[in-house]
Design a protein around this motif. Structure first.
Motif, mmCIF file in Angstrom:
data_model
loop_
_atom_site.group_PDB
_atom_site.id
_atom_site.type_symbol
_atom_site.label_atom_id
_atom_site.label_comp_id
_atom_site.label_asym_id
_atom_site.label_seq_id
_atom_site.Cartn_x
_atom_site.Cartn_y
_atom_site.Cartn_z
ATOM 1 N N LYS B 156 12.412 1.223 -1.718
ATOM 2 C CA LYS B 156 12.427 -0.156 -1.212
ATOM 3 C C LYS B 156 11.211 -0.886 -1.770
ATOM 4 C CE LYS B 156 12.779 -2.678 3.152
ATOM 5 N NZ LYS B 156 13.067 -2.508 4.587
ATOM 6 N N ILE B 157 11.467 -1.745 -2.738
ATOM 7 C CA ILE B 157 10.378 -2.445 -3.427
ATOM 8 C C ILE B 157 10.225 -3.841 -2.829
ATOM 9 C CG2 ILE B 157 9.537 -3.271 -5.661
ATOM 10 C CD1 ILE B 157 11.385 -1.155 -6.975
ATOM 11 N N SER B 158 8.997 -4.182 -2.438
ATOM 12 C CA SER B 158 8.720 -5.541 -1.967
ATOM 13 C C SER B 158 7.289 -5.894 -2.350
ATOM 14 C CB SER B 158 8.904 -5.644 -0.454
ATOM 15 O OG SER B 158 8.038 -4.733 0.193
ATOM 16 N N ALA B 159 7.030 -7.189 -2.431
ATOM 17 C CA ALA B 159 5.708 -7.658 -2.852
ATOM 18 C C ALA B 159 4.618 -7.127 -1.919
ATOM 19 C CB ALA B 159 5.684 -9.178 -2.879
ATOM 20 N N ASN B 160 4.958 -7.021 -0.622
ATOM 21 C CA ASN B 160 3.957 -6.565 0.360
ATOM 22 C C ASN B 160 4.038 -5.056 0.608
ATOM 23 O OD1 ASN B 160 6.361 -6.461 1.787
ATOM 24 N ND2 ASN B 160 5.409 -6.981 3.740
ATOM 25 N N GLY B 161 4.780 -4.357 -0.241
ATOM 26 C CA GLY B 161 5.047 -2.932 -0.001
ATOM 27 C C GLY B 161 3.794 -2.069 -0.054
ATOM 28 N N TYR B 162 3.604 -1.274 0.971
ATOM 29 C CA TYR B 162 2.533 -0.269 1.019
ATOM 30 C C TYR B 162 3.230 1.072 0.822
ATOM 31 C CZ TYR B 162 -1.089 2.741 3.049
ATOM 32 O OH TYR B 162 -2.012 3.726 3.271
ATOM 33 N N PHE B 163 2.718 1.900 -0.054
ATOM 34 C CA PHE B 163 3.404 3.124 -0.458
ATOM 35 C C PHE B 163 3.437 4.143 0.687
ATOM 36 C CE2 PHE B 163 3.254 7.168 -3.157
ATOM 37 C CZ PHE B 163 4.606 7.122 -3.461
ATOM 38 N N GLU B 164 4.579 4.256 1.327
ATOM 39 C CA GLU B 164 4.791 5.265 2.374
ATOM 40 C C GLU B 164 6.287 5.426 2.607
ATOM 41 O OE1 GLU B 164 3.030 4.079 6.118
ATOM 42 O OE2 GLU B 164 4.226 2.255 6.248
ATOM 43 N N THR B 165 6.643 6.573 3.171
ATOM 44 C CA THR B 165 8.035 6.872 3.505
ATOM 45 C C THR B 165 8.292 6.581 4.964
ATOM 46 O OG1 THR B 165 8.301 8.604 1.860
ATOM 47 C CG2 THR B 165 9.673 8.769 3.801
ATOM 48 N N HIS B 166 9.327 5.812 5.265
ATOM 49 C CA HIS B 166 9.684 5.569 6.660
ATOM 50 C C HIS B 166 10.853 6.458 7.074
ATOM 51 C CE1 HIS B 166 7.655 1.403 7.471
ATOM 52 N NE2 HIS B 166 6.805 2.357 7.159
ATOM 53 N N LEU B 167 10.596 7.273 8.082
ATOM 54 C CA LEU B 167 11.616 8.127 8.696
ATOM 55 C C LEU B 167 11.680 7.779 10.169
ATOM 56 C CD1 LEU B 167 10.513 11.584 7.197
ATOM 57 C CD2 LEU B 167 12.226 10.003 6.289
ATOM 58 N N ASP B 168 12.828 8.021 10.814
ATOM 59 C CA ASP B 168 12.853 7.810 12.263
ATOM 60 C C ASP B 168 12.511 9.128 12.976
ATOM 61 O OD1 ASP B 168 15.211 9.347 12.434
ATOM 62 O OD2 ASP B 168 16.508 7.589 12.532
#
Lengths: 187, 187
Positions: B156-168
């Motif tokens: 998921k690429i976005s201008a404000n993207g911080y490099f991390e994985t989101h899991l629930d």
């Protein structure tokens, strides 16, 4: 090699010795329903399980009696109870978590009894021979769909083994699986 | 190629439009804490979310306002609420599940708002270029330990993207992960 195997989702449950059972109940256990594993069954009897942070009611006793007490919960359950049980294969309860069982008759605390069961694939020796696997062998479970993944699991061979994969609700929910779904077993 | 990426575990949470927010609250949202994704934050404001079978209190609103309402829950939450939301990337809410939000001011039902977020790896365009990946690309997350597995996830690429994985929490509990654990990203 690739095989198909059905999924059985294990909710939190309890195995007890005869001695511990009768500390909690006056009447002998009554069968509610058979499990797929031959000779094993869920009882009508339930207890509340309790840890430092919370408790879970209606946790079912499994039969027949075993030579050890074992309470199997998920990581989600563990957070709710405030416990940090190890991930173990069934029966390996040394240095596992302490947990309290509450029935209408009694409250007892089991010092080393609570584990998170490892993912395992039940089978009998004949199936194991066909699949060319040995007990405790690491195998892979490939799950398709929008929560696709490959889970590591362990072969569990027993005389009464019915060929199915046991996952807990954390695994099943993470993978979008329901009971009796068929997944790929990769050996 | 193999990289290391940190895990951020997402609990159930809510994104709202400005209009919907003010149907639920009289005062403007107040920041509780910043998130790693730049410019995003958790608010002090919470609501109860409700489905046909149950409800979950204290579900937090995220800021800033978005152009759509979206309630992100786990499969475990979905069973508790009695809902069957689709697994989606954020923002894809067409034909998603209906869910009710309850604040002290109001109760509103959002017809298409509830999803289970897909597993995703946040990053900005610069990191994406370095890793040679494109938006929505399928990548793999390798998790070691006694609940080892390989999870599919999406870039998921976005201008404000911080490099991390989101899991629930279902994913995290199934894998024995906690916040900020470092796992292998396989591209």
């Amino acid at each position: 090699m690739n095989y198909k195997v059905k999924v059985g989702i294990s909710n939190h449950h309890i195995h007890l010795t005869e001695e511990t059972y009768y500390q909690l109940f006056d009447k002998e256990p009554s069968k509610r329903n058979d499990l797929n594993q031959i000779g094993e069954y869920a009882c009508n009897e339930t207890v509340t399980i309790k840890g430092p942070k919370g408790s879970i009611p209606n946790v079912r006793i499994m039969g027949p009696f075993r030579s050890y007490n074992q309470v199997e919960i998920s990581r989600s359950d563990a957070f709710l109870l405030g416990l940090n049980p190890p991930v173990r294969k069934s029966g390996q309860i040394a240095n596992s978590a302490t947990i309290t069982l509450i029935s209408s008759k009694n409250t007892i605390t089991l010092e080393e009894a609570c584990i998170i069961a490892n993912r395992h694939v039940h089978m009998n020796p004949l199936t194991a021979e066909k699949l060319n696997v040995v007990d405790n062998q690491l195998v892979k479970l490939a799950i398709k769909g929008d929560k696709s993944c490959i889970l590591d699991a362990y072969v569990k061979i027993s005389a009464n083994g019915y060929f199915e994969t046991h996952l807990d609700f954390d695994d099943a929910n993470a993978c979008g699986l329901k009971n009796n779904d068929e997944i790929d077993l990769i050996i």
